[in-house]
Design a protein around this motif. Structure first.
Motif, PDB file in Angstrom:
ATOM      1  N   ALA A 273       0.772  -1.222  -0.055  1.00 31.79           N
ATOM      2  CA  ALA A 273      -0.100   0.072   0.059  1.00 31.79           C
ATOM      3  C   ALA A 273       0.902   1.411  -0.093  1.00 31.79           C
ATOM      4  CB  ALA A 273      -0.872   0.255   1.300  1.00 31.79           C
ATOM      5  N   ARG A 274       1.862   1.163   0.538  1.00 33.79           N
ATOM      6  CA  ARG A 274       2.852   2.121   0.542  1.00 33.79           C
ATOM      7  C   ARG A 274       3.355   2.800  -0.950  1.00 33.79           C
ATOM      8  NH1 ARG A 274       8.220   1.660   4.064  1.00 33.79           N
ATOM      9  NH2 ARG A 274       8.763   0.287   2.451  1.00 33.79           N
ATOM     10  N   THR A 275       3.658   1.592  -1.515  1.00 33.17           N
ATOM     11  CA  THR A 275       4.379   1.936  -3.008  1.00 33.17           C
ATOM     12  C   THR A 275       3.188   2.409  -3.678  1.00 33.17           C
ATOM     13  OG1 THR A 275       5.630   0.214  -2.538  1.00 33.17           O
ATOM     14  CG2 THR A 275       5.091   0.841  -4.895  1.00 33.17           C
ATOM     15  N   TRP A 276       1.898   2.096  -3.483  1.00 34.92           N
ATOM     16  CA  TRP A 276       0.698   2.605  -4.354  1.00 34.92           C
ATOM     17  C   TRP A 276       0.480   4.117  -3.877  1.00 34.92           C
ATOM     18  CZ3 TRP A 276      -0.942   0.541  -8.195  1.00 34.92           C
ATOM     19  CH2 TRP A 276      -0.761  -0.844  -8.546  1.00 34.92           C
ATOM     20  N   ARG A 277       0.620   4.458  -2.597  1.00 29.92           N
ATOM     21  CA  ARG A 277       0.448   5.897  -2.427  1.00 29.92           C
ATOM     22  C   ARG A 277       1.849   6.657  -2.895  1.00 29.92           C
ATOM     23  NH1 ARG A 277      -0.673   3.432   2.776  1.00 29.92           N
ATOM     24  NH2 ARG A 277       1.219   3.992   3.611  1.00 29.92           N
ATOM     25  N   GLU A 278       2.977   6.018  -2.783  1.00 28.95           N
ATOM     26  CA  GLU A 278       3.914   7.144  -3.140  1.00 28.95           C
ATOM     27  C   GLU A 278       3.757   7.067  -4.930  1.00 28.95           C
ATOM     28  OE1 GLU A 278       7.448   5.608  -0.325  1.00 28.95           O
ATOM     29  OE2 GLU A 278       7.238   4.759  -2.123  1.00 28.95           O
ATOM     30  N   CYS A 279       3.309   6.205  -5.420  1.00 29.16           N
ATOM     31  CA  CYS A 279       3.010   6.269  -6.920  1.00 29.16           C
ATOM     32  C   CYS A 279       2.134   7.357  -7.272  1.00 29.16           C
ATOM     33  CB  CYS A 279       2.647   4.827  -7.620  1.00 29.16           C
ATOM     34  SG  CYS A 279       4.180   3.548  -7.607  1.00 29.16           S
ATOM     35  N   GLY A 280       0.789   7.156  -6.579  1.00 26.44           N
ATOM     36  CA  GLY A 280      -0.290   8.108  -6.561  1.00 26.44           C
ATOM     37  C   GLY A 280       0.396   9.579  -6.311  1.00 26.44           C
ATOM     38  N   TYR A 281       1.258   9.744  -5.449  1.00 23.70           N
ATOM     39  CA  TYR A 281       1.666  11.042  -5.221  1.00 23.70           C
ATOM     40  C   TYR A 281       2.555  11.593  -6.435  1.00 23.70           C
ATOM     41  CZ  TYR A 281       3.909  15.004  -2.769  1.00 23.70           C
ATOM     42  OH  TYR A 281       4.706  16.255  -2.475  1.00 23.70           O
ATOM     43  N   LEU A 282       3.343  10.697  -7.088  1.00 27.54           N
ATOM     44  CA  LEU A 282       4.157  11.018  -7.733  1.00 27.54           C
ATOM     45  C   LEU A 282       3.441  11.397  -9.336  1.00 27.54           C
ATOM     46  CD1 LEU A 282       6.910   8.638  -7.473  1.00 27.54           C
ATOM     47  CD2 LEU A 282       7.111  10.961  -7.092  1.00 27.54           C
ATOM     48  N   LEU A 283       2.287  10.459  -9.496  1.00 30.42           N
ATOM     49  CA  LEU A 283       1.552  10.605 -10.666  1.00 30.42           C
ATOM     50  C   LEU A 283       0.736  11.776 -10.696  1.00 30.42           C
ATOM     51  CD1 LEU A 283       0.659   6.960 -11.414  1.00 30.42           C
ATOM     52  CD2 LEU A 283       2.421   8.132 -12.519  1.00 30.42           C
ATOM     53  N   THR A 284       0.249  12.322  -9.506  1.00 33.74           N
ATOM     54  CA  THR A 284      -0.536  13.569  -9.423  1.00 33.74           C
ATOM     55  C   THR A 284       0.314  14.798  -9.240  1.00 33.74           C
ATOM     56  OG1 THR A 284      -0.796  13.056  -7.016  1.00 33.74           O
ATOM     57  CG2 THR A 284      -2.671  12.193  -8.216  1.00 33.74           C
ATOM     58  N   SER A 285       1.569  14.596  -8.960  1.00 31.60           N
ATOM     59  CA  SER A 285       2.274  15.816  -8.820  1.00 31.60           C
ATOM     60  C   SER A 285       2.381  16.785 -10.040  1.00 31.60           C
ATOM     61  CB  SER A 285       3.731  15.611  -8.002  1.00 31.60           C
ATOM     62  OG  SER A 285       3.593  15.136  -6.976  1.00 31.60           O
ATOM     63  N   PHE A 286       2.597  15.889 -11.276  1.00 29.21           N
ATOM     64  CA  PHE A 286       2.871  16.652 -12.225  1.00 29.21           C
ATOM     65  C   PHE A 286       1.789  17.641 -13.160  1.00 29.21           C
ATOM     66  CE2 PHE A 286       2.304  16.791 -16.943  1.00 29.21           C
ATOM     67  CZ  PHE A 286       3.232  17.397 -17.227  1.00 29.21           C
ATOM     68  N   PRO A 287       0.459  17.223 -12.783  1.00 32.12           N
ATOM     69  CA  PRO A 287      -0.683  18.268 -13.145  1.00 32.12           C
ATOM     70  C   PRO A 287      -0.633  19.400 -12.234  1.00 32.12           C
ATOM     71  CG  PRO A 287      -1.675  16.132 -12.484  1.00 32.12           C
ATOM     72  CD  PRO A 287      -0.213  15.787 -12.686  1.00 32.12           C
TER      73      PRO A 287
ATOM     74  N   LEU B 209       9.902  15.086 -14.420  1.00 31.24           N
ATOM     75  CA  LEU B 209      10.903  13.952 -14.409  1.00 31.24           C
ATOM     76  C   LEU B 209      10.459  12.651 -13.635  1.00 31.24           C
ATOM     77  CD1 LEU B 209      13.460  12.873 -15.600  1.00 31.24           C
ATOM     78  CD2 LEU B 209      14.767  14.091 -13.480  1.00 31.24           C
ATOM     79  N   THR B 210      10.047  12.912 -12.616  1.00 30.87           N
ATOM     80  CA  THR B 210       9.731  11.645 -11.737  1.00 30.87           C
ATOM     81  C   THR B 210       8.536  11.094 -11.998  1.00 30.87           C
ATOM     82  OG1 THR B 210       8.665  13.184  -9.958  1.00 30.87           O
ATOM     83  CG2 THR B 210      11.035  12.797  -9.532  1.00 30.87           C
ATOM     84  N   CYS B 211       7.445  11.921 -12.502  1.00 27.64           N
ATOM     85  CA  CYS B 211       6.099  11.421 -13.077  1.00 27.64           C
ATOM     86  C   CYS B 211       6.491  10.326 -14.194  1.00 27.64           C
ATOM     87  CB  CYS B 211       5.244  12.486 -13.278  1.00 27.64           C
ATOM     88  SG  CYS B 211       3.570  11.813 -14.179  1.00 27.64           S
ATOM     89  N   TRP B 212       7.150  10.916 -15.026  1.00 26.67           N
ATOM     90  CA  TRP B 212       7.205   9.922 -16.418  1.00 26.67           C
ATOM     91  C   TRP B 212       8.233   9.053 -16.097  1.00 26.67           C
ATOM     92  CZ3 TRP B 212       3.425  10.490 -19.332  1.00 26.67           C
ATOM     93  CH2 TRP B 212       2.802  11.657 -19.545  1.00 26.67           C
ATOM     94  N   LEU B 213       9.390   8.954 -15.243  1.00 30.22           N
ATOM     95  CA  LEU B 213      10.178   8.026 -14.895  1.00 30.22           C
ATOM     96  C   LEU B 213       9.116   7.084 -14.324  1.00 30.22           C
ATOM     97  CD1 LEU B 213      13.430   9.681 -13.594  1.00 30.22           C
ATOM     98  CD2 LEU B 213      12.981   8.258 -15.694  1.00 30.22           C
TER      99      LEU B 213
ATOM    100  N   VAL C  49       5.964   6.317 -14.655  1.00 35.22           N
ATOM    101  CA  VAL C  49       5.069   5.661 -15.691  1.00 35.22           C
ATOM    102  C   VAL C  49       6.116   4.550 -16.513  1.00 35.22           C
ATOM    103  CG1 VAL C  49       4.072   6.081 -17.782  1.00 35.22           C
ATOM    104  CG2 VAL C  49       3.549   7.585 -15.977  1.00 35.22           C
ATOM    105  N   ALA C  50       7.520   4.894 -16.753  1.00 40.93           N
ATOM    106  CA  ALA C  50       7.916   4.057 -17.480  1.00 40.93           C
ATOM    107  C   ALA C  50       8.359   2.855 -16.782  1.00 40.93           C
ATOM    108  CB  ALA C  50       9.384   4.893 -18.067  1.00 40.93           C
ATOM    109  N   ALA C  51       8.976   2.867 -15.501  1.00 39.72           N
ATOM    110  CA  ALA C  51       9.116   2.082 -14.682  1.00 39.72           C
ATOM    111  C   ALA C  51       8.032   0.875 -14.208  1.00 39.72           C
ATOM    112  CB  ALA C  51       9.476   2.443 -13.287  1.00 39.72           C
ATOM    113  N   GLY C  52       6.787   1.652 -14.184  1.00 38.95           N
ATOM    114  CA  GLY C  52       5.450   0.734 -14.135  1.00 38.95           C
ATOM    115  C   GLY C  52       5.443  -0.224 -15.467  1.00 38.95           C
ATOM    116  N   ILE C  53       5.940   0.233 -16.662  1.00 38.85           N
ATOM    117  CA  ILE C  53       5.574  -0.510 -17.741  1.00 38.85           C
ATOM    118  C   ILE C  53       6.839  -1.577 -18.109  1.00 38.85           C
ATOM    119  CG2 ILE C  53       5.443  -0.280 -20.342  1.00 38.85           C
ATOM    120  CD1 ILE C  53       4.160   2.432 -19.870  1.00 38.85           C
TER     121      ILE C  53
END
Length: 416
Positions: free
Chosen positions: A30-44, A142-146, A148-152
């Motif tokens: 769950a911690r990783t999901w929260r961190e990913c959510g933070y990184l993905l929403t930070s860009f917009p 930078l962190t948002c798209w990295l 996304v790339a890491a998730g793929i």
């Protein structure tokens, strides 16, 4: 033989003799999901706040040549403060980052519109928040798209990568959105101390004015009237005029004594001339219980600090006389690690509480205005120990309003 033995063992394991495999675990915690959510929403969010800050600074800068520009800048800083508070809440919820709220912007009704405007423009919290929103856009991009790339392409390594990427945001939040203990909180403490010191000074001025009006001034008026009557009667009744002159002489002596007492309340001559040891010994003689005085100082502190220590000890001894029920007391003064230490102890009833709105609370405020401390230990039944700690400050460097080193004011004297 070997083959059949192996088959038999395999059969026992299948029957239930071997350990069961561990239960399945989710690929991502769950911690990783929260961190990913933070990184993905930070860009917009970073894009929106970056554009807002750039437009605000551009418009405010253009309008700064008019009366509208400065209020626009101040309003933008207030907005940055509020958005930063939301960002801290988001970091707490998604990154588990505990960041205290910075000190509120000080408000004073007496400052007026221009004073409040200038206070808003000098807000360091708002400016640091604006800098955060400018810096975060390239970082968030930078962190948002990295992420996304890491998730793929690198799904198994995503927990570690998300932690590394989110640590960059943690550093930004801590560095730019957290309170600065060495600046903002210190400013708040000093402003509070300055207000307390101002209130104390105003109260002292009112007391001096009242004492002069009711004491020395009234006696001088009576003296003038007595001398006027003596002048009118000196030729026709010399004996009556002599009595009036004698009464006027007595009024002069009383007026001088009252002026001397008033001057002692402002700054006693014995403190200026001889220092804390003799001055505190003189104060101790006015206490209703025996007081042992022990002053161990190899040199004198700054005059302002010396005066504060003197009046602190004087007020504490008054409390001993009025409230403690003590049989004896003591005053100890020493220098420790660049601080002036003063301790007053009595064997009275105890129970002194600086939080109960007593004079100790006001004393603590006055000490705090000069970066001093007051500690009270007074259990029920006694004894009571009050320790005051003051900055030393070299006596060769005069403070505000202090005379240069080596000069002393002339004490009030009289001759009969």
């Amino acid at each position: 033989m070997t083959s059949s033995t192996s088959t038999a063992r395999g059969g026992e394991g299948a029957a239930g003799g071997a350990e069961k495999p561990p239960p399945p675990r989710p690929a991502l915690e769950a911690r990783t999901w929260r961190e990913c959510g933070y990184l993905l929403t930070s860009f917009p969010l970073a894009l929106v706040t970056f554009v807002g800050v750039v437009v605000w600074i551009y418009v405010g800068g253009l309008l700064s040549v008019t009366v509208i520009g400065l209020p626009v800048l101040a309003a933008g800083l207030a907005g940055c403060r509020r958005v930063a508070a939301w960002e801290r809440a988001r970091a707490r919820a998604l990154l588990g980052l505990r960041v205290d709220e910075p000190s509120p912007l000080p408000r004073s009704e007496e400052a007026g519109v221009l004073g409040r405007l200038w206070s808003g423009l000098r807000d360091p919290v708002g400016w640091r928040a604006a800098l955060f929103f400018v810096i975060r856009l390239p970082v968030a991009t930078l962190t948002c798209w990295l992420t996304v790339a890491a998730g793929i392409v690198a799904w198994p390594a995503l927990p570690w990568l998300a932690r590394w990427f989110s640590n960059v945001d943690r550093l930004l939040v801590r560095g730019l959105l957290s309170p600065s203990d060495s600046l903002e909180r210190r400013i708040t403490e000093l402003e509070s101390g300055r207000a307390a010191l101002s209130d104390t000074a105003n109260a002292d001025l009112r007391r001096i004015e009242r004492d002069l009006h009711d004491g020395a001034q009234a006696r001088l008026v009576a003296l003038a009237m007595g001398l006027g009557m003596a002048k009118e009667t000196i030729l026709r009744d010399p004996e009556a005029a002599s009595r009036l002159v004698n009464e006027a002489h007595g009024e002069v002596k009383l007026a001088l004594q009252e002026l001397r007492d008033l001057a002692r309340g402002i700054h006693p001559a014995i403190l200026t001339d001889r220092g804390l040891g003799p001055a505190l010994s003189a104060v101790a003689t006015r206490c209703t219980v025996p007081v042992a005085v022990n002053v161990e100082l190899d040199e004198r502190p700054a005059e302002a600090i010396e005066g504060i220590a003197y009046f602190t000890a004087s007020e504490l001894l008054q409390n001993v006389s009025k409230h403690s029920g003590a049989r004896e007391a003591s005053i100890d003064v020493w220098r420790g690690e660049g601080r002036l230490m003063l301790q007053v102890t009595d064997d009275g009833n105890g129970g002194a509480d600086p939080t109960a709105g007593s004079g100790l609370a006001g004393l603590a405020d006055r000490l705090g205005a000069v970066d001093g401390l007051l500690a009270v230990h007074s259990p029920a039944g006694g004894p009571t120990t009050v320790t005051a700690e003051l900055p030393w400050r070299d006596r060769t460097v005069p403070g505000p309003g202090e005379p240069p080193a080596g000069t002393t004011p002339t004490p009030i004297t009289d001759s009969e």
